[in-house]
Motif scaffolding. Structure first.
Motif, PDB file in Angstrom:
ATOM      1  N   LEU A   1     -11.331  64.723  23.470  1.00  0.00           N
ATOM      2  CA  LEU A   1     -11.177  65.872  24.362  1.00  0.00           C
ATOM      3  C   LEU A   1     -12.539  66.459  24.728  1.00  0.00           C
ATOM      4  O   LEU A   1     -12.716  66.975  25.831  1.00  0.00           O
ATOM      5  CB  LEU A   1     -10.320  66.951  23.704  1.00  0.00           C
ATOM      6  N   ALA A   2     -13.472  66.404  23.802  1.00  0.00           N
ATOM      7  CA  ALA A   2     -14.829  66.902  24.050  1.00  0.00           C
ATOM      8  C   ALA A   2     -15.784  66.210  23.089  1.00  0.00           C
ATOM      9  O   ALA A   2     -15.469  66.029  21.913  1.00  0.00           O
ATOM     10  CB  ALA A   2     -14.901  68.411  23.856  1.00  0.00           C
ATOM     11  N   PHE A   3     -16.946  65.856  23.606  1.00  0.00           N
ATOM     12  CA  PHE A   3     -18.004  65.272  22.782  1.00  0.00           C
ATOM     13  C   PHE A   3     -19.099  66.318  22.656  1.00  0.00           C
ATOM     14  O   PHE A   3     -19.637  66.785  23.660  1.00  0.00           O
ATOM     15  CB  PHE A   3     -18.535  63.989  23.421  1.00  0.00           C
ATOM     16  N   LEU A   4     -19.410  66.701  21.428  1.00  0.00           N
ATOM     17  CA  LEU A   4     -20.413  67.735  21.208  1.00  0.00           C
ATOM     18  C   LEU A   4     -21.801  67.153  20.967  1.00  0.00           C
ATOM     19  O   LEU A   4     -22.798  67.858  21.118  1.00  0.00           O
ATOM     20  CB  LEU A   4     -20.029  68.594  19.995  1.00  0.00           C
ATOM     21  N   GLY A   5     -21.872  65.914  20.557  1.00  0.00           N
ATOM     22  CA  GLY A   5     -23.164  65.331  20.228  1.00  0.00           C
ATOM     23  C   GLY A   5     -23.670  65.888  18.909  1.00  0.00           C
ATOM     24  O   GLY A   5     -22.896  66.256  18.034  1.00  0.00           O
ATOM     25  N   ASP A   6     -24.986  65.971  18.775  1.00  0.00           N
ATOM     26  CA  ASP A   6     -25.587  66.450  17.529  1.00  0.00           C
ATOM     27  C   ASP A   6     -25.537  67.973  17.461  1.00  0.00           C
ATOM     28  O   ASP A   6     -26.007  68.661  18.369  1.00  0.00           O
ATOM     29  CB  ASP A   6     -27.027  65.965  17.413  1.00  0.00           C
TER      30      ASP A   6
ATOM     31  N   MET B   1     -25.321  66.913  12.757  1.00  0.00           N
ATOM     32  CA  MET B   1     -24.054  66.207  12.663  1.00  0.00           C
ATOM     33  C   MET B   1     -23.607  65.836  14.073  1.00  0.00           C
ATOM     34  O   MET B   1     -23.655  66.658  14.970  1.00  0.00           O
ATOM     35  CB  MET B   1     -22.974  67.104  12.054  1.00  0.00           C
ATOM     36  N   ARG B   2     -23.138  64.617  14.233  1.00  0.00           N
ATOM     37  CA  ARG B   2     -22.627  64.140  15.523  1.00  0.00           C
ATOM     38  C   ARG B   2     -21.124  64.401  15.537  1.00  0.00           C
ATOM     39  O   ARG B   2     -20.388  63.826  14.736  1.00  0.00           O
ATOM     40  CB  ARG B   2     -22.949  62.660  15.648  1.00  0.00           C
ATOM     41  N   LEU B   3     -20.656  65.252  16.461  1.00  0.00           N
ATOM     42  CA  LEU B   3     -19.274  65.725  16.447  1.00  0.00           C
ATOM     43  C   LEU B   3     -18.538  65.440  17.748  1.00  0.00           C
ATOM     44  O   LEU B   3     -19.141  65.398  18.819  1.00  0.00           O
ATOM     45  CB  LEU B   3     -19.243  67.244  16.201  1.00  0.00           C
ATOM     46  N   PHE B   4     -17.211  65.276  17.607  1.00  0.00           N
ATOM     47  CA  PHE B   4     -16.340  65.239  18.774  1.00  0.00           C
ATOM     48  C   PHE B   4     -14.996  65.845  18.401  1.00  0.00           C
ATOM     49  O   PHE B   4     -14.673  66.016  17.226  1.00  0.00           O
ATOM     50  CB  PHE B   4     -16.198  63.820  19.353  1.00  0.00           C
ATOM     51  N   VAL B   5     -14.227  66.203  19.425  1.00  0.00           N
ATOM     52  CA  VAL B   5     -12.911  66.816  19.254  1.00  0.00           C
ATOM     53  C   VAL B   5     -11.885  65.845  19.830  1.00  0.00           C
ATOM     54  O   VAL B   5     -12.087  65.302  20.925  1.00  0.00           O
ATOM     55  CB  VAL B   5     -12.838  68.174  19.994  1.00  0.00           C
ATOM     56  N   ALA B   6     -10.781  65.633  19.103  1.00  0.00           N
ATOM     57  CA  ALA B   6      -9.839  64.590  19.523  1.00  0.00           C
ATOM     58  C   ALA B   6      -8.411  64.898  19.094  1.00  0.00           C
ATOM     59  O   ALA B   6      -8.168  65.778  18.269  1.00  0.00           O
ATOM     60  CB  ALA B   6     -10.271  63.252  18.914  1.00  0.00           C
ATOM     61  N   VAL B   7      -7.508  64.133  19.666  1.00  0.00           N
ATOM     62  CA  VAL B   7      -6.145  64.008  19.155  1.00  0.00           C
ATOM     63  C   VAL B   7      -5.950  62.525  18.830  1.00  0.00           C
ATOM     64  O   VAL B   7      -6.530  61.657  19.486  1.00  0.00           O
ATOM     65  CB  VAL B   7      -5.063  64.510  20.147  1.00  0.00           C
ATOM     66  N   TYR B   8      -5.171  62.279  17.790  1.00  0.00           N
ATOM     67  CA  TYR B   8      -4.933  60.912  17.328  1.00  0.00           C
ATOM     68  C   TYR B   8      -3.462  60.545  17.505  1.00  0.00           C
ATOM     69  O   TYR B   8      -2.590  61.344  17.146  1.00  0.00           O
ATOM     70  CB  TYR B   8      -5.288  60.782  15.840  1.00  0.00           C
TER      71      TYR B   8
END
Length: 193
Positions: A48-53, A1-8
């Motif tokens: 805030l952070a990109f986790l990738g796969d 899974m390609r994941l990232f952490v964010a605020v919207y």
């Protein structure tokens, strides 16, 4: 899974920004049919952070790390941080040119949150989001489809832009799908700020 952490940002802020973008040269180019790849308003976020796969089996570890980061951030804060969209910038050059809008307000709090998120994730996963954190929302990816002078004029116009104030009320874990069709994002989990 390609994941990232964010605020919207909330829809009101996104709509306000959309009206501003429509007045920019990149907005006019899009309206005229040039593929300047305007960002989908539904997907505008601050990464805030990109986790990738990440393997699906590690999702629980990711969620645990993010829960701890949100809890550490929330401790001692009376209210979620307040921001407004404003200021502009450009990343890359040539085909990789990206036009973005920045954040104003309690931006230092966002740096703290990003630091907590990245730190907690590194304790559990071999994730390496080594790029420095620069809070922004991508507006368009005009690449070489627009003259650089026009992109710079839009960046200058965004420097004078000030959107409505909003609060970042939750931290989100998002899954992105890379398909031939437009990007798709799924909200996997959220934590209050």
């Amino acid at each position: 899974m390609r994941l990232f952490v964010a605020v919207y940002p909330p829809p009101e802020s996104v709509g306000h920004l959309g009206a501003q973008v429509a007045r920019l040269r990149v907005g006019a180019a899009a309206a005229a049919g040039t593929n300047v790849r305007l960002a989908d308003p539904a997907h505008l976020h601050v990464t805030l952070a990109f986790l990738g796969d990440v393997e699906a089996a590690r999702l629980v570890e990711v969620e645990s790390a993010l829960g701890l980061a949100a809890e550490a951030f929330h401790d001692g804060r009376n209210a979620p941080p307040r921001f407004s969209l404003g200021g502009g910038g450009r990343f890359g050059q040539g085909r990789s040119t990206v036009l973005w809008v920045g954040l104003r307000g309690e931006v230092e709090a966002l740096h703290v949150l990003a630091g907590l998120v990245r730190s907690r994730l590194r304790q559990r996963l071999p994730c390496d989001d080594a790029r420095p954190f620069r809070p922004h929302l991508t507006v368009a990816r005009p690449g070489e489809r627009m003259d650089l002078a026009d992109i710079e004029a839009d960046r200058a116009d965004l420097d004078g832009y000030q959107g409505p104030e909003w609060q970042a009320t939750e931290l989100l874990l998002i899954r992105s799908h890379l398909d031939p069709r437009p990007s798709r994002y799924d909200r996997l989990a959220a934590w209050p700020l």
